[in-house]
Design a protein around this motif. Structure first.
Motif, PDB file in Angstrom:
ATOM      1  N   ASP A   1     -11.619  63.165  10.597  1.00  0.00           N
ATOM      2  CA  ASP A   1     -10.580  62.666   9.597  1.00  0.00           C
ATOM      3  C   ASP A   1     -11.408  63.200   8.276  1.00  0.00           C
ATOM      4  N   TYR A   2     -13.011  63.216   8.775  1.00  0.00           N
ATOM      5  CA  TYR A   2     -13.771  63.649   7.345  1.00  0.00           C
ATOM      6  C   TYR A   2     -14.857  64.803   7.821  1.00  0.00           C
TER       7      TYR A   2
ATOM      8  N   LYS B   1     -10.269  55.204   1.307  1.00  0.00           N
ATOM      9  CA  LYS B   1      -9.115  56.165   1.480  1.00  0.00           C
ATOM     10  C   LYS B   1      -8.043  55.906   2.958  1.00  0.00           C
ATOM     11  N   ILE B   2      -9.366  56.581   3.812  1.00  0.00           N
ATOM     12  CA  ILE B   2      -8.861  57.048   5.176  1.00  0.00           C
ATOM     13  C   ILE B   2      -9.880  56.176   6.058  1.00  0.00           C
TER      14      ILE B   2
ATOM     15  N   SER C   1     -12.482  57.001   6.945  1.00  0.00           N
ATOM     16  CA  SER C   1     -13.325  57.907   8.477  1.00  0.00           C
ATOM     17  C   SER C   1     -14.847  57.812   7.998  1.00  0.00           C
TER      18      SER C   1
END
Length: 387
Positions: free
Chosen positions: A138-139, A174-175, A177
């Motif tokens: 995701d990153y 945030k995610i 990741s």
């Protein structure tokens, strides 16, 4: 009438390995069932044949409704399972949760391998500190043919890491990741080693890092999303040759080019022996097929001793920071300037005289490259202004 005697409908779904957040166990089949209601005991006052026809018609409608519901549930389940898989990753890491690695960066930027415009002073060839991260798909820290972030731009141009570290931290918050950040000291010469340790997680098995080429406009080396996990096990050792990249934010051609921003910003591109196709390019070697690696990175999985501590990695190839690169010898042809204009004709009147033009060496040959040609040329002429 086709389903008049059907007692129930069942669909069994067996999915693959359990995703990080899918909540589906691959060992337990998912069963969806649809069972029609039984014929009521009391049929009321309607004649039996009419009642049977009405009930059977209703049963068929109920089956269609139930089938649609099962299919809808099936689609939602499959989509939910697929959404739990890492984006862009072909497989899920099922290895043990954590793995620790020693990462060794070796600079191979020698004057023998890269003789053209090799920086010898103000400043000499060297490497910045390494900044890296272990993360999920995701990153992305940087990607070839995509635009560099503000953090990567600052790091590639000036070696400043604060903005890039802030970007990494924000992505982690945030995610979720990012698993961890790692760094290694700078190398004060073009050839040498630096190393550190990193920790990878089964949900964050990818490694990315950047190291700035010093001096340079916005050039760096690095790795983008290298997966250390292979299915159910971690890789024991991996070694990758590194080649220079242009961050696309500065328009300089040479190591010592002044800061001249690229407007509009370009994407991250790999620098090759023929691209950018300009003689001023410090990596321009048109007679080569590919550049020799300018650096190399090796990651070795650390073993755990009986106390559960990571064993150190003792196999560094040199005690000092200087590594002698005796393998890559890139021939460099001599480069000379254009001819000057012809000088004055010298000689006696009414006799043939001579005039000369000159040129100078732009780049000395190296490693058995083509030697320099003559730097002056003479030709005959007739003296002017004779009385």
């Amino acid at each position: 009438m086709l389903f008049a005697n059907l007692e129930s409908v069942k669909i069994t779904i067996i999915l693959g390995p359990k995703g990080p957040s899918s909540g589906i166990n691959s060992k337990t089949p998912t069963v969806f069932s649809c069972r029609p209601t039984q014929l009521p005991a009391k049929a009321g006052a309607l004649p039996l044949p009419v009642l049977q026809r009405k009930y059977l018609g209703m049963e068929n409608l109920m089956f269609v409704y139930c089938s649609c519901k099962v299919i809808w549930t099936l689609l939602v389940t499959i989509l939910g399972y697929a959404s739990s898989l890492p984006v862009g990753d072909d497989s899920i890491c099922t290895a043990e949760e954590l793995a620790k690695y020693s990462i060794i960066f070796t600079g191979k930027w020698s004057q023998t391998a890269f003789p053209k415009q090799y920086p010898l002073y103000r400043p000499p060839a060297q490497w910045s500190s390494m900044l890296g991260v272990t993360h999920s798909s995701d990153y992305s820290m940087w990607k070839k043919n995509e635009y560099a972030s503000n953090g990567v731009r600052d790091f590639a141009e000036k070696g400043e890491a604060w903005v890039l570290m802030k970007e990494i931290e924000e992505a982690g918050e945030k995610i979720q990741s990012v698993h961890g950040i790692f760094s290694a000291p700078a190398i004060s010469s073009g050839t040498g080693q630096t190393f550190t340790e990193l920790e990878a997680h089964s949900r964050h098995p990818l490694v990315s890092f950047v190291v700035r080429i010093v001096p340079s406009p916005d050039w760096f080396v690095g790795i983008d999303s290298l997966n250390l996990c292979e299915g159910d096990h971690w890789m024991e050792e991996v070694s990758v040759d590194l080649f220079p990249y242009d961050a696309g934010t500065d328009s300089g051609f040479t190591f010592s080019s002044p800061n001249f921003a690229t407007i509009p910003q370009d994407t991250v591109t790999e620098i090759t022996c023929s691209s950018p196709s300009h003689p001023a390019n410090s990596f321009y070697y048109p007679k080569l097929k590919i550049l020799p690696p300018i650096a190399q990175v090796t990651m070795v999985k650390l073993k755990k001793n009986q106390l559960g501590l990571s064993a150190p990695y003792f196999n560094l190839p040199a005690k000092s920071n200087e590594i002698i690169d005796s393998v890559s010898e890139t021939p460099l042809d001599c480069e000379v300037s254009q001819w000057s204009s012809w000088g004055l004709c010298r000689g006696l009147c009414r006799k043939t005289g001579t005039k000369i033009r000159t040129r100078f060496v732009l780049l000395q040959p190296a490693n058995n490259g083509m030697p320099c040609p003559n730097l002056d040329e003479e030709t005959g002429c007739e003296p002017e202004n004779c009385v």
